[in-house]
Scaffold this motif. Structure first.
Motif, PDB file in Angstrom:
ATOM      1  N   ASP A  69       0.833  -1.196   0.000  1.00  0.00           N
ATOM      2  CA  ASP A  69       0.000   0.000   0.000  1.00  0.00           C
ATOM      3  C   ASP A  69       0.877   1.259   0.000  1.00  0.00           C
ATOM      4  O   ASP A  69       2.107   1.164   0.021  1.00  0.00           O
ATOM      5  CB  ASP A  69      -0.962  -0.016   1.192  1.00  0.00           C
ATOM      6  N   PRO A  70       0.272   2.428  -0.039  1.00  0.00           N
ATOM      7  CA  PRO A  70       1.056   3.673  -0.055  1.00  0.00           C
ATOM      8  C   PRO A  70       1.967   3.829   1.162  1.00  0.00           C
ATOM      9  O   PRO A  70       3.040   4.420   1.067  1.00  0.00           O
ATOM     10  CB  PRO A  70      -0.006   4.769  -0.076  1.00  0.00           C
ATOM     11  N   TRP A  71       1.565   3.285   2.332  1.00  0.00           N
ATOM     12  CA  TRP A  71       2.405   3.392   3.528  1.00  0.00           C
ATOM     13  C   TRP A  71       3.701   2.627   3.345  1.00  0.00           C
ATOM     14  O   TRP A  71       4.773   3.096   3.735  1.00  0.00           O
ATOM     15  CB  TRP A  71       1.658   2.886   4.763  1.00  0.00           C
ATOM     16  N   ASP A  72       3.621   1.425   2.771  1.00  0.00           N
ATOM     17  CA  ASP A  72       4.826   0.633   2.525  1.00  0.00           C
ATOM     18  C   ASP A  72       5.766   1.365   1.570  1.00  0.00           C
ATOM     19  O   ASP A  72       6.971   1.400   1.775  1.00  0.00           O
ATOM     20  CB  ASP A  72       4.464  -0.740   1.940  1.00  0.00           C
ATOM     21  N   LYS A  73       5.204   1.946   0.525  1.00  0.00           N
ATOM     22  CA  LYS A  73       6.022   2.676  -0.454  1.00  0.00           C
ATOM     23  C   LYS A  73       6.664   3.908   0.173  1.00  0.00           C
ATOM     24  O   LYS A  73       7.831   4.222  -0.079  1.00  0.00           O
ATOM     25  CB  LYS A  73       5.174   3.062  -1.659  1.00  0.00           C
ATOM     26  N   LEU A  74       5.903   4.603   0.999  1.00  0.00           N
ATOM     27  CA  LEU A  74       6.414   5.801   1.652  1.00  0.00           C
ATOM     28  C   LEU A  74       7.524   5.448   2.638  1.00  0.00           C
ATOM     29  O   LEU A  74       8.556   6.131   2.698  1.00  0.00           O
ATOM     30  CB  LEU A  74       5.271   6.538   2.359  1.00  0.00           C
ATOM     31  N   LEU A  75       7.337   4.386   3.404  1.00  0.00           N
ATOM     32  CA  LEU A  75       8.361   3.964   4.357  1.00  0.00           C
ATOM     33  C   LEU A  75       9.651   3.602   3.628  1.00  0.00           C
ATOM     34  O   LEU A  75      10.747   3.959   4.071  1.00  0.00           O
ATOM     35  CB  LEU A  75       7.876   2.786   5.196  1.00  0.00           C
ATOM     36  N   LYS A  76       9.533   2.926   2.506  1.00  0.00           N
ATOM     37  CA  LYS A  76      10.710   2.542   1.722  1.00  0.00           C
ATOM     38  C   LYS A  76      11.498   3.788   1.309  1.00  0.00           C
ATOM     39  O   LYS A  76      12.717   3.825   1.429  1.00  0.00           O
ATOM     40  CB  LYS A  76      10.265   1.737   0.500  1.00  0.00           C
ATOM     41  N   LYS A  77      10.813   4.814   0.865  1.00  0.00           N
ATOM     42  CA  LYS A  77      11.478   6.068   0.490  1.00  0.00           C
ATOM     43  C   LYS A  77      12.084   6.756   1.710  1.00  0.00           C
ATOM     44  O   LYS A  77      13.168   7.332   1.638  1.00  0.00           O
ATOM     45  CB  LYS A  77      10.484   7.022  -0.174  1.00  0.00           C
ATOM     46  N   ALA A  78      11.376   6.696   2.822  1.00  0.00           N
ATOM     47  CA  ALA A  78      11.793   7.418   4.023  1.00  0.00           C
ATOM     48  C   ALA A  78      13.069   6.860   4.647  1.00  0.00           C
ATOM     49  O   ALA A  78      13.783   7.590   5.331  1.00  0.00           O
ATOM     50  CB  ALA A  78      10.667   7.410   5.053  1.00  0.00           C
ATOM     51  N   VAL A  79      13.367   5.585   4.435  1.00  0.00           N
ATOM     52  CA  VAL A  79      14.561   4.992   5.041  1.00  0.00           C
ATOM     53  C   VAL A  79      15.661   4.691   4.024  1.00  0.00           C
ATOM     54  O   VAL A  79      16.680   4.095   4.371  1.00  0.00           O
ATOM     55  CB  VAL A  79      14.225   3.719   5.861  1.00  0.00           C
ATOM     56  N   ALA A  80      15.473   5.129   2.793  1.00  0.00           N
ATOM     57  CA  ALA A  80      16.485   4.907   1.758  1.00  0.00           C
ATOM     58  C   ALA A  80      17.752   5.699   2.092  1.00  0.00           C
ATOM     59  O   ALA A  80      17.715   6.713   2.792  1.00  0.00           O
ATOM     60  CB  ALA A  80      15.943   5.321   0.400  1.00  0.00           C
ATOM     61  N   ASP A  81      18.874   5.221   1.595  1.00  0.00           N
ATOM     62  CA  ASP A  81      20.182   5.874   1.784  1.00  0.00           C
ATOM     63  C   ASP A  81      20.537   6.034   3.254  1.00  0.00           C
ATOM     64  O   ASP A  81      20.924   7.107   3.700  1.00  0.00           O
ATOM     65  CB  ASP A  81      20.213   7.241   1.073  1.00  0.00           C
ATOM     66  N   SER A  82      20.406   4.960   4.015  1.00  0.00           N
ATOM     67  CA  SER A  82      20.633   5.002   5.462  1.00  0.00           C
ATOM     68  C   SER A  82      21.880   4.250   5.916  1.00  0.00           C
ATOM     69  O   SER A  82      22.055   4.017   7.111  1.00  0.00           O
ATOM     70  CB  SER A  82      19.412   4.418   6.184  1.00  0.00           C
ATOM     71  N   VAL A  83      22.741   3.852   4.997  1.00  0.00           N
ATOM     72  CA  VAL A  83      23.928   3.081   5.382  1.00  0.00           C
ATOM     73  C   VAL A  83      24.697   3.834   6.469  1.00  0.00           C
ATOM     74  O   VAL A  83      24.950   5.032   6.357  1.00  0.00           O
ATOM     75  CB  VAL A  83      24.841   2.809   4.168  1.00  0.00           C
ATOM     76  N   GLY A  84      25.000   3.096   7.542  1.00  0.00           N
ATOM     77  CA  GLY A  84      25.746   3.663   8.653  1.00  0.00           C
ATOM     78  C   GLY A  84      24.885   4.214   9.779  1.00  0.00           C
ATOM     79  O   GLY A  84      25.378   4.437  10.878  1.00  0.00           O
ATOM     80  N   LEU A  85      23.605   4.432   9.514  1.00  0.00           N
ATOM     81  CA  LEU A  85      22.733   4.939  10.574  1.00  0.00           C
ATOM     82  C   LEU A  85      22.412   3.818  11.566  1.00  0.00           C
ATOM     83  O   LEU A  85      22.350   2.653  11.200  1.00  0.00           O
ATOM     84  CB  LEU A  85      21.438   5.497   9.987  1.00  0.00           C
ATOM     85  N   PRO A  86      22.192   4.180  12.824  1.00  0.00           N
ATOM     86  CA  PRO A  86      21.904   3.146  13.824  1.00  0.00           C
ATOM     87  C   PRO A  86      20.516   2.536  13.660  1.00  0.00           C
ATOM     88  O   PRO A  86      19.584   3.204  13.228  1.00  0.00           O
ATOM     89  CB  PRO A  86      22.005   3.893  15.150  1.00  0.00           C
ATOM     90  N   VAL A  87      20.425   1.257  13.995  1.00  0.00           N
ATOM     91  CA  VAL A  87      19.161   0.538  14.087  1.00  0.00           C
ATOM     92  C   VAL A  87      19.000   0.202  15.566  1.00  0.00           C
ATOM     93  O   VAL A  87      19.934  -0.278  16.202  1.00  0.00           O
ATOM     94  CB  VAL A  87      19.168  -0.743  13.230  1.00  0.00           C
ATOM     95  N   ALA A  88      17.820   0.460  16.109  1.00  0.00           N
ATOM     96  CA  ALA A  88      17.643   0.362  17.553  1.00  0.00           C
ATOM     97  C   ALA A  88      16.506  -0.582  17.926  1.00  0.00           C
ATOM     98  O   ALA A  88      15.695  -0.971  17.084  1.00  0.00           O
ATOM     99  CB  ALA A  88      17.361   1.756  18.122  1.00  0.00           C
ATOM    100  N   VAL A  89      16.469  -0.926  19.206  1.00  0.00           N
ATOM    101  CA  VAL A  89      15.353  -1.646  19.804  1.00  0.00           C
ATOM    102  C   VAL A  89      14.865  -0.832  20.997  1.00  0.00           C
ATOM    103  O   VAL A  89      15.562   0.052  21.491  1.00  0.00           O
ATOM    104  CB  VAL A  89      15.724  -3.074  20.258  1.00  0.00           C
ATOM    105  N   GLN A  90      13.683  -1.163  21.448  1.00  0.00           N
ATOM    106  CA  GLN A  90      13.084  -0.492  22.599  1.00  0.00           C
ATOM    107  C   GLN A  90      12.931  -1.518  23.723  1.00  0.00           C
ATOM    108  O   GLN A  90      12.472  -2.631  23.491  1.00  0.00           O
ATOM    109  CB  GLN A  90      11.715   0.058  22.194  1.00  0.00           C
ATOM    110  N   CYS A  91      13.325  -1.128  24.914  1.00  0.00           N
ATOM    111  CA  CYS A  91      13.158  -1.964  26.103  1.00  0.00           C
ATOM    112  C   CYS A  91      12.068  -1.338  26.962  1.00  0.00           C
ATOM    113  O   CYS A  91      12.057  -0.116  27.170  1.00  0.00           O
ATOM    114  CB  CYS A  91      14.461  -2.043  26.890  1.00  0.00           C
ATOM    115  N   VAL A  92      11.145  -2.163  27.449  1.00  0.00           N
ATOM    116  CA  VAL A  92       9.971  -1.679  28.171  1.00  0.00           C
ATOM    117  C   VAL A  92       9.781  -2.508  29.435  1.00  0.00           C
ATOM    118  O   VAL A  92      10.029  -3.712  29.440  1.00  0.00           O
ATOM    119  CB  VAL A  92       8.702  -1.796  27.290  1.00  0.00           C
ATOM    120  N   ALA A  93       9.327  -1.849  30.488  1.00  0.00           N
ATOM    121  CA  ALA A  93       9.000  -2.539  31.744  1.00  0.00           C
ATOM    122  C   ALA A  93       7.682  -1.993  32.279  1.00  0.00           C
ATOM    123  O   ALA A  93       7.125  -1.028  31.737  1.00  0.00           O
ATOM    124  CB  ALA A  93      10.119  -2.347  32.769  1.00  0.00           C
ATOM    125  N   LEU A  94       7.204  -2.615  33.332  1.00  0.00           N
ATOM    126  CA  LEU A  94       5.966  -2.159  33.966  1.00  0.00           C
ATOM    127  C   LEU A  94       6.160  -0.822  34.674  1.00  0.00           C
ATOM    128  O   LEU A  94       7.292  -0.452  35.001  1.00  0.00           O
ATOM    129  CB  LEU A  94       5.494  -3.198  34.983  1.00  0.00           C
TER     130      LEU A  94
END
Length: 156
Positions: A100-125
Motif C-alpha cells: 500500500d502507499p504506507w509501505d512505499k512511503l516507508l521505503k522512500k523514508a529509510v532509503a540511503d541510510s547506510v551507517g545509521l543506527p538501528v535500535a530496539v526499545q526496552c519496556v517494563a511495567l
C-alpha cells in the motif's frame, strides 16, 4: 477496548471519560502482562532515522513508542547495529506487507541510510525503571560483544 483520540474533545467531562478509558486499558494491559509472567519486553522501534521531510508523513510508524507513552510504562531505546549496504540492497526489493502507499512511503523514508543506527526499545511495567535500565544494559553488553569490529557501532 477501543480508545478514542483526544482530538475533538470539547468538555471536561469528555476529557475525564477519555482518561478513565485510558486507565481502564492500562490496567487491562498490566493484568495481561503479569498473566504472561513478563519481566520486561524488547520490541521494535522505527529505524533507522527517517529522511528529512518524512517523519510528519509517517506518524503511524511510531506506534511502538506511542503505546508505551500512553500506558506510562518506562521505556528506553538503544542502538544495536547499523544499516549496511546489504540492508540497502534488500530495501530495493522490499514491497511491504500490504503493498500500500504506507509501505512505499516507508521505503522512500529509510532509503540511503547506510551507517545509521538501528535500535530496539526496552519496556517494563510502571515503577520498574530499574528493570528497564537493567535490560537496556544487558542488550548493550550483548551487542558490544557480538559486533566488536563494527566501525559504525556507537558503543566503541
Amino acid at each position: 477496548m477501543v480508545l478514542e483520540t483526544t482530538q475533538g474533545i470539547s468538555s471536561v467531562q469528555e476529557l475525564w471519560r477519555h482518561h478513565t478509558a485510558v486507565e481502564t486499558y492500562r490496567q487491562e494491559f498490566i493484568a495481561l502482562w503479569r498473566a504472561l509472567a513478563l519481566d520486561a519486553l524488547i520490541c521494535p522501534i522505527l529505524g533507522p532515522a527517517l529522511t528529512i521531510g518524512y517523519p510528519g508523513q509517517l506518524t503511524s510508524a511510531v506506534s511502538y513508542t506511542i503505546l508505551y507513552n500512553l500506558l506510562d510504562f518506562p521505556a528506553g531505546v538503544l542502538p544495536v547495529t547499523t544499516v549496511t549496504s546489504e540492508d540497502e540492497e534488500a530495501l530495493k526489493k522490499y514491497e511491504g506487507h500490504y503493498k500500500d502507499p504506507w509501505d512505499k512511503l516507508l521505503k522512500k523514508a529509510v532509503a540511503d541510510s547506510v551507517g545509521l543506527p538501528v535500535a530496539v526499545q526496552c519496556v517494563a511495567l510502571p515503577w520498574q525503571e530499574e528493570q528497564c535500565l537493567r535490560l537496556m544494559k544487558e542488550v548493550e553488553t550483548l551487542t558490544k560483544r557480538e559486533k566488536p569490529d563494527n566501525p559504525g557501532c556507537p558503543h566503541k
